[in-house]
Enzyme design. Structure first.
Site, mmCIF file in Angstrom:
data_model
loop_
_atom_site.group_PDB
_atom_site.id
_atom_site.type_symbol
_atom_site.label_atom_id
_atom_site.label_comp_id
_atom_site.label_asym_id
_atom_site.label_seq_id
_atom_site.Cartn_x
_atom_site.Cartn_y
_atom_site.Cartn_z
ATOM 1 N N ASP A 106 -1.254 -17.873 -8.577
ATOM 2 C CA ASP A 106 -1.744 -18.988 -9.447
ATOM 3 C C ASP A 106 -1.427 -20.439 -8.685
ATOM 4 O OD1 ASP A 106 -2.664 -17.341 -10.978
ATOM 5 O OD2 ASP A 106 -0.925 -17.325 -12.618
ATOM 6 N N ALA A 107 -1.923 -21.492 -9.056
ATOM 7 C CA ALA A 107 -1.427 -22.664 -8.513
ATOM 8 C C ALA A 107 0.000 -22.827 -8.673
ATOM 9 C CB ALA A 107 -2.480 -23.798 -9.248
#
Length: 237
Positions: A106-107
């Site tokens: 995920d970012a």
């Protein structure tokens, strides 16, 4: 491999663009000026590559493997929507080569990320049947005790899923820090598992992907590596 094809494989441009580099005497390999497009190049023997007096990291061929210590606020995508792409961390011209991430982060998740152009290696690492372990350091919102670890190891039912998911290992290093080892790779899996066990993830770091770690790299740092496939086959934690 002819010099022209070698330069193209390094991501230095089209056939025509690489021909111009050669014609303009802009190419030095291992300190030698290369002006013949048909000159034979053995990729494994290339230790230095210089284009227009700029040193570039030679890309191993035919397959390359990159270990990246992913910073937060980068998307694992070639077409990011909200944050820069992790591929933009790489230098020119490497970032333009055809490659994929082995799994995704995920970012807001940091840590070990592998990039490669080897599709078989990618499949081997991410296929559920190989059960490659991944270790995450999880920062928890609420103080936890051993009951959280027991729930995660016994298995939790993820929201909008029909089967339970178990952690290989779950260990608290303090009341708000969990070391979690999983061998599957579902969407947002760690965050969903912790939520299903009654807590919440506030920060997430992948410290190991199979036998590979990136603790020796600065945040945003990267390096080429050559996988030890025997070690990969027997990776256990």
């Amino acid at each position: 491999m002819h010099l022209l094809k070698y330069l193209q494989a390094q991501g230095l441009g089209s056939r025509k663009q690489c021909q111009v580099l050669i014609k303009d005497a802009a190419v030095l390999i291992n300190g030698q000026l290369c002006t013949d497009a048909r000159m034979e190049i053995e990729p494994s023997n290339v230790s230095s590559l210089q284009i227009d007096e700029v040193n570039l990291p030679p890309v191993p061929l035919p397959y390359f493997y990159i270990l990246l210590n992913k910073p937060a606020d980068y998307e694992t995508s070639h077409k990011p929507q909200f944050y820069p792409s992790v591929f933009s961390i790489l230098p020119e011209p490497l970032r333009h080569l055809n490659m994929q991430a082995v799994g995704r982060l995920d970012a807001d998740t940091t840590g070990v990320l592998i990039l490669t152009n080897d599709g078989q290696f990618n499949h081997r690492c991410t296929s559920p049947k190989h059960k490659l372990p991944k270790i995450y350091r999880v920062s928890l919102k609420h103080a936890a005790d051993e009951s959280l670890c027991m729930k995660l190891q016994q298995g939790v039912l993820l929201h909008d899923d029909n089967e339970t998911v178990q952690a290989e290992k779950a260990e608290l290093t303090d009341s708000h820090t969990l070391l979690l080892t999983i061998t599957s790779g579902k969407y947002h899996q760690v965050k969903r598992m912790v939520a299903a066990a009654g807590n919440r993830v506030v920060a997430l770091h992948r410290s190991a992907f199979g036998p590979w770690q990136a603790e020796d790299l600065p945040v945003g740092g990267w390096r080429f590596f050559q996988p030890d496939f025997d070690k990969l086959q027997h990776a256990q934690y």
